[in-house]
Structure formats: C-alpha cells, structure tokens
Design an enzyme around this catalytic site. Structure first.
Site, short mmCIF file in Angstrom:
data_model
loop_
_atom_site.label_atom_id
_atom_site.label_comp_id
_atom_site.label_asym_id
_atom_site.label_seq_id
_atom_site.Cartn_x
_atom_site.Cartn_y
_atom_site.Cartn_z
CG ASP A 58 -6.00 -15.91 -3.10
OD1 ASP A 58 -6.55 -14.78 -2.99
OD2 ASP A 58 -6.25 -16.85 -2.33
CG ASP A 86 9.06 11.25 -5.20
OD1 ASP A 86 8.30 10.66 -4.40
OD2 ASP A 86 8.85 12.41 -5.61
CB SER A 100 7.72 12.38 -1.74
OG SER A 100 6.58 11.80 -2.34
NE ARG A 145 -3.78 1.98 2.70
CZ ARG A 145 -3.66 3.15 3.33
NH1 ARG A 145 -2.51 3.44 3.93
NH2 ARG A 145 -4.67 4.01 3.39
N PRO A 195 -7.38 8.21 -5.10
CG PRO A 195 -7.84 6.42 -6.53
CD PRO A 195 -6.77 7.40 -6.17
CB THR A 229 -7.69 -16.45 0.64
OG1 THR A 229 -7.84 -15.65 -0.55
CG2 THR A 229 -8.30 -17.82 0.39
CG HIS A 253 -7.84 -3.42 -2.01
ND1 HIS A 253 -8.86 -2.51 -2.15
CD2 HIS A 253 -6.73 -2.69 -1.67
CE1 HIS A 253 -8.40 -1.29 -1.90
NE2 HIS A 253 -7.11 -1.38 -1.60
CB VAL A 298 1.44 11.41 -3.86
CG1 VAL A 298 1.62 12.86 -3.41
CG2 VAL A 298 0.03 10.94 -3.53
N GLY A 301 5.05 10.78 -8.07
CA GLY A 301 5.93 9.78 -8.65
C GLY A 301 6.61 8.92 -7.61
CG ASN A 322 -0.50 9.00 2.54
OD1 ASN A 322 -0.74 7.92 2.01
ND2 ASN A 322 0.14 9.97 1.91
CG HIS A 354 -1.02 5.40 -0.40
ND1 HIS A 354 -1.73 5.96 0.64
CD2 HIS A 354 -1.87 4.49 -0.97
CE1 HIS A 354 -2.94 5.41 0.70
NE2 HIS A 354 -3.03 4.51 -0.25
#
Length: 326
Positions: free
Chosen positions: A253, A80, A82, A68, A170, A248, A200, A76, A78, A100, A72
């Site tokens: 999977d 990098d 940040s 995740r 989003p 699961t 997810h 935001v 690229g 975040n 994220h």
C-alpha cells in the site's frame, strides 16, 4: 559534377530509407508483448500464480524477496535473469556481490520451483527472465498491490554481469543525487524512482543497513529512531531485521510514503526521497493518494522490465535458471 551529384541524391535517399526501415523492423522484432506465450504456453501465468500464492501464504516476505530480485536483475545488465546464475570457476556470478549478498538462498529456491513447474507444462519455452517478471507482478498483487499486463519475450543471459553489481545498484546510504543518476542511467525518470521505491512498502532490512540512519541522521523522527534502536544496537546485532514500512509491513500500500512524510523512512536512501529534494511533491501525492501510487507503480514496473532485454536469437531459454544450457 553537379549532374552526378544530383544523380546520387535519390540513391542516397533510398539507402537512408532502407536503413530506417531495417532499424524499425529490428525494433519491432525485439519488442516485448504481453501475449508472447499465448500460443506456445498459454498456462504460464496460472502456473506462476499458483506457486507464488502458496509461497506468499506461507511467508509474506517471499513476495518482497522476488520483487527485490527482479529489480536487482534488471538494474544489472538488463532484465536477463543473469542474477540467477550460480558461480562457476570460469564465470563468478552476481549473487554474492554487494547488495546481492543477502545470505539467504530461499528466493532462488522459489524461482527454481516456479521454473520447474513451468518446464513441466511448457518445456524449453519460457525464459527464466520472463518467469521472474511474472512472479514479481504476482508478488505485488498477492500482497494487495496493483496488477498489470507483463510484456514478455525476454531471453536469458549466457553469462553474469558481476562487475556491474556494485556500480549499478544504489546502496542504502545513497543520496538523492546518486539515486536520480542511477535511475536516469537506466532510462528511468525521477518519478519512476519515486514510484519504484514504493516497493519498500513490503520487506525487511538488516540493522547494518539502517544503523547510521537511526543513530546519526538529523531528519529522522525521534520516536521512530528510539524504537528502531531497541532492536538495532549501536554496535553488533548487524543481522537484526526491521520492516521497511513500520505502518503496514506486509501489505502493498502507500504506507511507505506516509512514513517518509513523518520522517520515518528506515533507510537513509528512503528518506532522501522526502528531504527538500526533487521528488518531495510526488512522495506527498502518493502519501495521500493510494490510487495514484498504484497506477504509477504498475507503469514504472513495465518500464523497469523493458531495461535491456535479450530478444530474438540473442541469449537462450535456460532449462535451469542457475546455469546456462550445456
């Protein structure tokens, strides 16, 4: 005049060809490569893998959290690193904004541990952005998902992109149009959206992010909604957690897609992928063909990792992922 005009054409053509050549050379220099550290830090993959293996063994949620975090970061400003920068009075960071603001710092501590061990064997060589990219790949693979050759050579941002967090990521209530638009803005297709959402298949979400889904959405499985309401009351209990993939929850999977086909997507934004929309057929494919999902997910992760990297002499290789070098 005519003769002079003809005389200028070869010169203009030469200048145009030179400009194209320079642009191609710059693009070549900026290109990421899986073998970027093959000479300068050949052990980096082993070091990252060892730390991630222990972390996932201790808590499978660590893998989902790193994955995740990589998403994220890339969405935001690229890929990098940040997102790893702590707040400073002069430059408030991205960590406490919008999606975040997860409350837990465990994942940032894990990245610190990986970075420290990489620094011990290859000082001032491997960027935090590349550490995160490798760790995200290992997170997926250690949880049973695919592996891929991670393109490397990113450098780290000198400042955060705080204002872009709320606009570029989003949220859990996003509809399919907003999701497609958000991914398109990053150069990613609707199929990339469908594949990357498969992340997810691991991880948890808090009640505050799925309450509306299980109490108000018309396209939710009644049995699924009833089950989720047991731990997520109509009011209060915002922090209660539920697995994003109820089939699961700790295995990487295609269970996520089987949930969607059954109307059991936990988040509103999840179920939007299978709601008489543009990616229904892809979700249907992934729900019945795990190999197709694995292949597409790996390819989409490479494209995700190619969003706006800093390369060459831009940015820096941070020694501490939480702050820029002094």
């Amino acid at each position: 005049m005519a003769v002079g005009g003809r005389g200028r054409r070869p010169l203009l053509l030469l200048l145009l060809l030179l400009a194209v050549a320079l642009a191609l050379a710059a693009r070549a220099r900026a290109q990421l490569s899986p073998g970027f550290y093959s000479a300068s830090c050949p052990t980096v993959h082993g070091v990252v893998r060892q730390v991630m293996s222990q972390a996932v063994m201790n808590d499978t949620r660590a893998g989902a959290a790193v994955l995740r975090l990589f998403y994220h970061d890339c969405f935001v400003g690229g890929c990098d690193a940040s997102v790893l920068l702590d707040d400073t009075p002069a430059a408030p960071g991205e960590k406490g904004v919008g999606p975040n603001a997860v409350g837990s710092t465990t994942v940032f501590d894990l990245v610190d541990t990986i970075k420290a061990q990489v620094e011990a064997v290859c000082p001032a060589t491997v960027s935090c952005a590349d550490v995160l990219a490798i760790a995200a790949r290992d997170s997926v693979n250690l949880l049973g998902g695919p592996s891929w050759a991670v393109p490397l050579g990113r450098r780290d941002a000198l400042s955060p992109s705080r204002s872009a967090v709320s606009t570029d990521l989003p949220g859990p209530e996003a509809d399919i149009s907003a999701l497609v638009s958000a991914f398109a803005a990053k150069g990613l297709s609707s199929r990339d959206l469908a594949a990357l959402s498969g992340a997810h298949t691991v991880g948890r979400a808090s009640c505050v992010n799925f309450r509306t889904r299980v109490y108000c959405d018309a396209n939710v499985s009644p049995a699924f909604a009833s089950h989720q309401r047991q731990s997520c009351p109509a009011s209060g209990g915002d922090a209660a957690l539920a697995p994003l993939d109820s089939l699961t929850p700790d295995a990487f999977d295609n269970g996520y897609y089987r949930n969607l086909v059954a109307g059991a997507g936990l988040l509103h934004s999840d179920q939007e992928l299978f709601n008489n929309g543009p990616v229904d057929s892809v979700v249907q494919l992934y729900s019945s063909n795990a190999a197709a999902f694995s292949s597409d997910f790996a390819a989409s992760m490479i494209r995700l990792g190619n969003i706006g990297p800093l390369t060459g002499s831009t940015g820096e290789v941070r020694l501490n992922c939480r702050k820029v070098n002094s």
